[in-house]
Design a protein around this motif. Structure first.
Motif, mmCIF file in Angstrom:
data_model
loop_
_atom_site.group_PDB
_atom_site.id
_atom_site.type_symbol
_atom_site.label_atom_id
_atom_site.label_comp_id
_atom_site.label_asym_id
_atom_site.label_seq_id
_atom_site.Cartn_x
_atom_site.Cartn_y
_atom_site.Cartn_z
ATOM 1 N N ALA A 1 46.191 30.915 56.511
ATOM 2 C CA ALA A 1 45.840 29.550 56.191
ATOM 3 C C ALA A 1 44.412 29.338 55.570
ATOM 4 O O ALA A 1 43.845 28.295 55.968
ATOM 5 C CB ALA A 1 46.350 28.340 57.004
ATOM 6 N N LEU A 2 43.895 30.544 55.274
ATOM 7 C CA LEU A 2 42.505 30.438 54.629
ATOM 8 C C LEU A 2 42.524 29.634 53.325
ATOM 9 O O LEU A 2 43.537 29.521 52.497
ATOM 10 C CB LEU A 2 42.106 31.956 54.454
ATOM 11 N N PHE A 3 41.445 28.907 53.071
ATOM 12 C CA PHE A 3 41.566 28.029 51.774
ATOM 13 C C PHE A 3 41.165 28.923 50.699
ATOM 14 O O PHE A 3 39.989 29.956 50.679
ATOM 15 C CB PHE A 3 40.247 27.072 51.901
ATOM 16 N N PRO A 4 42.030 29.281 49.604
ATOM 17 C CA PRO A 4 42.094 30.335 48.749
ATOM 18 C C PRO A 4 40.879 30.026 47.677
ATOM 19 O O PRO A 4 40.348 30.968 47.082
ATOM 20 C CB PRO A 4 43.258 30.367 48.074
ATOM 21 N N HIS A 5 40.302 28.578 47.650
ATOM 22 C CA HIS A 5 39.414 28.272 46.617
ATOM 23 C C HIS A 5 38.048 28.442 47.282
ATOM 24 O O HIS A 5 36.968 27.932 46.437
ATOM 25 C CB HIS A 5 39.655 27.209 45.921
ATOM 26 N N MET A 6 37.913 28.997 48.399
ATOM 27 C CA MET A 6 36.533 28.979 48.966
ATOM 28 C C MET A 6 36.150 30.359 49.411
ATOM 29 O O MET A 6 37.226 31.240 49.686
ATOM 30 C CB MET A 6 36.408 28.327 50.395
ATOM 31 N N TYR B 1 33.425 25.447 57.095
ATOM 32 C CA TYR B 1 34.292 24.095 56.868
ATOM 33 C C TYR B 1 34.444 23.437 58.013
ATOM 34 O O TYR B 1 34.163 22.018 57.948
ATOM 35 C CB TYR B 1 35.828 24.658 56.381
ATOM 36 N N ARG C 1 35.427 36.666 48.095
ATOM 37 C CA ARG C 1 36.636 35.972 47.897
ATOM 38 C C ARG C 1 37.734 36.375 49.000
ATOM 39 O O ARG C 1 37.883 37.436 49.088
ATOM 40 C CB ARG C 1 37.269 36.187 46.555
ATOM 41 N N ASP D 1 40.895 36.693 48.445
ATOM 42 C CA ASP D 1 41.902 37.703 47.995
ATOM 43 C C ASP D 1 41.131 38.907 47.998
ATOM 44 O O ASP D 1 41.939 39.954 47.611
ATOM 45 C CB ASP D 1 42.615 37.325 46.633
ATOM 46 N N LEU E 1 39.994 40.549 50.500
ATOM 47 C CA LEU E 1 39.876 40.929 51.794
ATOM 48 C C LEU E 1 41.348 41.496 52.390
ATOM 49 O O LEU E 1 42.516 41.127 51.607
ATOM 50 C CB LEU E 1 39.821 39.730 52.860
#
Lengths: 582, 375
Positions: free
Chosen positions: B86-91, B99, B131, B133, B135
């Motif tokens: 549940a990582l925030f994809p836009h950060m 956060y 980013r 994605d 990783l």
């Protein structure tokens, strides 16, 4: 409290998140009730006034014939659009031939045709005084009238050419989804190619064909512009005629009948889409294209593709060509004789000509903003509400999508004519607010659906993670959910804007005399034989649509979303982005 | 840092059987506590109730002295690592990790320092601007861990955090998680269906099935002295053989199995099946590695006490050892002893002179490692 054993303390089982959903749902339900549900009821109530005299009128008068005609045209449209769209899909997903690449690009061109100007261009291309029949008469000596598509045939032509993408898209997706190994398995088990098509591919394509058919039927029933141009008395035409002649009860009765048919089809579509399960379960072996061999077949394919591309490009080219025509000069010639840039310069220099453009963009912009707020929040509530209310809200906001624009117009006119408790005392007749309201009602489903689709791609535990880290519900929505939805919502909102910008069908019913929107102005100019000016507006509209299509494509395929594209499809009503606007 | 106390917690969805049924347990301050069970056993629901995403139907949850039963998730001060991360994809990585600090209104400068520290702890120093994605799965997993730990939560919640990693990375990561947790001293609740993971990491394990707590204890205790037949089967590779108590002699009991063999086993008054009397129907839990292969069986009539006769049905070579599957025989050594519980699995060191399938062999379970459970 202290004396009570904790075991016996029953709780409501509501978490903070659940409560937040209810708090948000309340105003949304209110808005949808007042602006979507109540107007429908108002129309129904009006239609039953005078002991249902309007329905007696309906069955005895021309309305019944109009209904039969509408249904007939719709069934025919389904067949022709299905044939064209299905064949094109099979051809382009299964075969490799010269011209395939070009055909693939242009196959979706009809989606860029603005609703009103789209119908007009077919009239000027294939109608009795159109370019093609005149060309045929000139070169082959056959009377133009005998090759022209007029009347019902004209309507059918417009429907076919603008609605085949529904079939083309769904069948292409269906064919692309069925991977090669399925077909190989069938043939490995002894099925001939024909048997394989009959027993494997066709059953798998049934959902695509049925969705395409239902959608085409609904859009055809709602069609108003094409019947207006070819003067075919469909039910939508009768509604506007009744309203214009002041028989509001009859208009309401006709609208009610049309609404019922449309809603029936919306429900049918939802039911069918929820029921279907024929989705390929295998991993997907890439589909090998069947290459067309031999000099003659390849030449024929190339010539055929070229011809098809010409047919597909012709409407767009005609719009552009006519937009440079000097007003009033095109009479009996095959092509307009005189050209000028003035049509465009006038639009931007003459305040009177610029006005419709400003009216439409402002009204549509307002509607877009309202659609974003209501559409996004409703999508969120529908996705997070665990109870049955989610389904109700979903249906409420999707209702206008099923309603023909004409009916939306009638509903608004009926509901907001006089102050009542149900419309909160609002009267919009003759007010500038009536246009944004109409556009909002018509296009909020589009924004809602896009928002819901982007929401479905977000892992729900991302919201939980935010809350776990200390963000309250609003904060979570603002810092995590909304940013993740932005691109999808923006794509939907832009689409809604551009549809509102060119909206004609509802506008023509509701627009206040002093503020003619763009499409009405186009119609008036065409009526006044100012073809060049009309089409100049039209080409600007087409340009706007193209720009929005390109931006949407870019928005909907950002880098970090691509990885998740295999996620489950959105659970809400799956409908194509093209709304009912013909 | 705090203890977590669940008392009489029940969660019911509609008319269905409770997902969690009257669960009471206390997790000590600083403890690494595991909820273990098959999918659908209620372990995730329990964790989500502790996190505040699910409201219990009845019962209370306390963090230390504080009753959090109806506190919203964002006011519980837990740190959770999700199964999907549940990582925030836009950060980017640093924004993700920071956060929670942002929500706690930690000043920017301090936030930066603490994010860098947290990333260093999980071995991702210098990854702040990546980013998500960009990783790998293992790196994403560690970002999720850093994000949960950086806020110094009073309780760390881990929901099957290793299930999306491949086997090798899983083993590495699990020791890393444990080490980081030990250093931070954070009370942790770990949810998994993998018993090896649970045993390797936990201070204590709660084994759940069907929403009910079956056993709560240290890994060794749970392994050696399963409380129920379910625990015996679920943890390790255990054979659960039904039988009847035929005799009691001080601390041991003689048990007649359904195939006619007689085994002697210690009676544990305070665990497993508890104290037993002659005639009680119980089951014996026999670990697969606690069985000796004696060789070809003598005639049925000569069967020695403490041995079982069985026909070899299959052999699996697993590298360091061999797993044998044998079918129990009845008293006459020629018929199956009933279809249920007929197969017995044993693990022995690999040898060159294994019996062949079809051979009837004698087995001797180690009496000290037989454990009696209720049927």
């Amino acid at each position: 409290m202290t004396a009570l054993p904790s075991r016996l303390r029953r709780r409501s089982g509501l978490t903070a998140a659940d409560r937040f959903v209810y708090v948000l749902a309340l105003p949304l339900v209110g808005i949808l009730l007042v602006y979507i549900v109540f107007p429908m009821i108002a129309t129904f109530v009006t239609s039953t006034g005078d002991d249902g005299a309007a329905y007696a009128d309906f069955t005895s008068g021309s309305s019944g014939r109009a209904l039969v005609l509408s249904v007939g045209i719709s069934v025919a449209s389904v067949l022709t659009a299905g044939l064209v769209g299905g064949a094109l899909a099979v051809l382009l997903t299964r075969f490799e031939f010269p011209g395939r690449a070009a055909l693939r690009v242009f196959a979706l061109l009809p989606m860029a045709l603005p609703p009103l100007i789209g119908a007009m261009t077919f009239y000027y291309l294939y109608g009795a005084s159109g370019i093609v029949p005149r060309l045929v008469q000139e070169t082959l000596g056959i009377a133009a009238g005998s090759v022209a598509a007029d009347g019902v045939w004209g309507v059918l032509l417009v429907h076919t050419m603008t609605m085949y993408p529904y079939f083309y898209l769904s069948v292409s997706a269906g064919l692309a989804g069925s991977d090669a190994s399925l077909e190989e398995a069938a043939m490995n088990l002894g099925a001939s190619r024909a048997t394989m098509w009959r027993t494997v591919l066709l059953p798998m394509l049934t959902p695509a064909l049925v969705s395409g058919a239902l959608l085409t039927f609904m859009v055809s029933m709602a069609s108003f512009t094409a019947p207006q141009f070819y003067n075919v008395n469909t039910l939508t035409m009768r509604i506007v005629a009744s309203k214009t002649s002041g028989s509001y009860e009859l208009a309401a009765a006709q609208s009610t009948v049309l609404s019922l048919v449309s809603i029936l089809f919306l429900l049918l579509m939802r039911w069918y889409q929820n029921r279907r399960s024929t989705r390929s379960a295998s991993k997907g072996t890439p589909q090998a294209l069947k290459v067309v061999h031999g000099a003659l077949p390849r030449t024929l394919a190339a010539v055929g593709s070229a011809l098809l591309v010409v047919v597909l490009v012709a409407p767009v080219a005609t719009i552009l060509l006519l937009s440079f025509t000097v007003d009033g000069t095109w009479t009996v010639q095959i092509l307009p004789p005189e050209y000028t840039l003035e049509n465009f310069t006038t639009i931007f220099t003459d305040p009177r000509s610029l006005r419709p453009l400003l009216v439409s963009s402002q009204m549509s912009g307002l509607a877009m903003l309202a659609s974003i707020v209501v559409g996004v929040l409703t999508a969120w509530v529908v996705a997070r509400w665990k109870g049955r209310g989610a389904g109700v809200l979903d249906v409420m906001i999707m209702l206008p999508w099923a309603l023909p624009g004409t009916v939306v117009g009638i509903n608004i006119v009926t509901a907001f004519a006089a102050p009542t408790p149900f419309n909160l005392g609002q009267v919009f007749i003759g007010s500038l607010w009536i246009l944004p309201l109409a556009y909002f009602i018509r296009f909020v489903p589009l924004v809602f659906r896009n928002a819901a689709a982007s929401l479905a791609q977000i892992d729900p535990s991302v919201e939980e993670a935010a809350q776990n880290l200390g963000a309250g519900p609003w904060r979570t929505l603002r810092t995590v959910t909304l940013p993740l939805m932005t691109r999808g919502v923006l794509a939907g909102a832009l689409m809604a804007f551009v549809q509102g910008f060119g909206e004609y069908v509802a506008s023509v019913v509701v627009y206040p005399a002093r503020f003619a929107p763009l499409s009405v102005e186009i119609y008036n100019r065409q009526y006044a034989n100012e073809l060049g000016s009309a089409f100049a507006y039209g080409s600007l509209q087409m340009l706007a649509i193209l720009v929005v299509l390109i931006i949407s494509e870019l928005l909907e395929n950002p880098r970090w979303r691509r990885r998740r594209s295999s996620a489950s499809p959105p659970a809400v009503t799956a409908v194509p982005t093209q709304p009912v606007t013909v | 840092m705090t203890s977590v106390e669940l008392s009489h917690v029940t969660k019911t969805y509609g008319a269905a059987a409770p997902s969690v049924d009257d669960l009471s347990l206390t997790i000590e301050d600083g403890e690494f506590f595991t909820l273990l069970g098959p999918s659908g056993c209620g372990k995730s629901t329990t964790l989500r109730m502790v996190a505040g995403f699910v409201a219990p139907t009845s019962g209370t949850i306390r963090f230390g002295e504080r009753d959090v039963t109806s506190a919203p998730p964002y006011k519980r001060d837990t740190g959770m690592v999700f199964q999907s991360y549940a990582l925030f994809p836009h950060m980017d990585v640093a924004e993700n990790v920071g956060y929670g600090l942002r929500m706690r209104k930690v000043a920017t400068a301090e936030r930066r320092t603490r994010v860098d520290e947290a990333l260093a702890v999980v071995g991702l120093a210098g990854y702040g601007e990546r980013r998500i994605d960009q990783l790998s799965g293992g790196q994403q997993q560690r970002v999720a861990l850093a994000r949960a730990l950086v806020v110094q939560p009073s309780v760390l919640l881990l929901d099957e955090p290793l299930s999306n990693l491949d086997a090798k990375l899983r083993d590495e990561t699990r020791s890393q998680i444990r080490e980081i947790q030990r250093k931070a001293g954070t009370t942790s609740i770990y949810v998994t269906h993998d018993q090896a993971e649970a045993m390797a990491m936990s201070d204590r394990i709660a084994v759940m099935n069907g929403g009910v707590l079956h056993q709560l204890g240290e890994p060794r205790e749970v392994y050696r002295r399963p409380a129920t037949a379910f625990v015996a089967r679920f943890i390790g590779r255990s054979n659960v053989l039904p039988g009847v108590v035929e005799g009691r002699d001080g601390g041991t009991a003689a048990v007649r199995l359904t195939d006619g063999s007689l085994l002697h086993t210690p009676v544990a008054v305070d665990g497993g099946a508890g104290d037993v009397a002659v005639g009680d129907e119980i089951a014996l839990s026999v670990r697969s590695e606690a069985v000796e292969l004696l060789g070809p069986a003598p005639a049925a009539a000569d069967r020695a006490e403490g041995t079982i006769h069985a026909r070899l049905a299959m052999v699996e070579f697993t590298g360091s050892s061999c797993m044998l599957g044998l079918d129990l025989l009845d008293g006459a050594d020629d018929e199956a002893a009933g279809q249920a519980d007929r197969r017995i699995l044993i693990t022995i060191p690999d040898t060159d002179d294994l019996p062949r399938t079809g051979d009837v062999v004698a087995l001797r379970p180690d009496p000290a490692r037989i454990w009696m459970v209720a049927r």
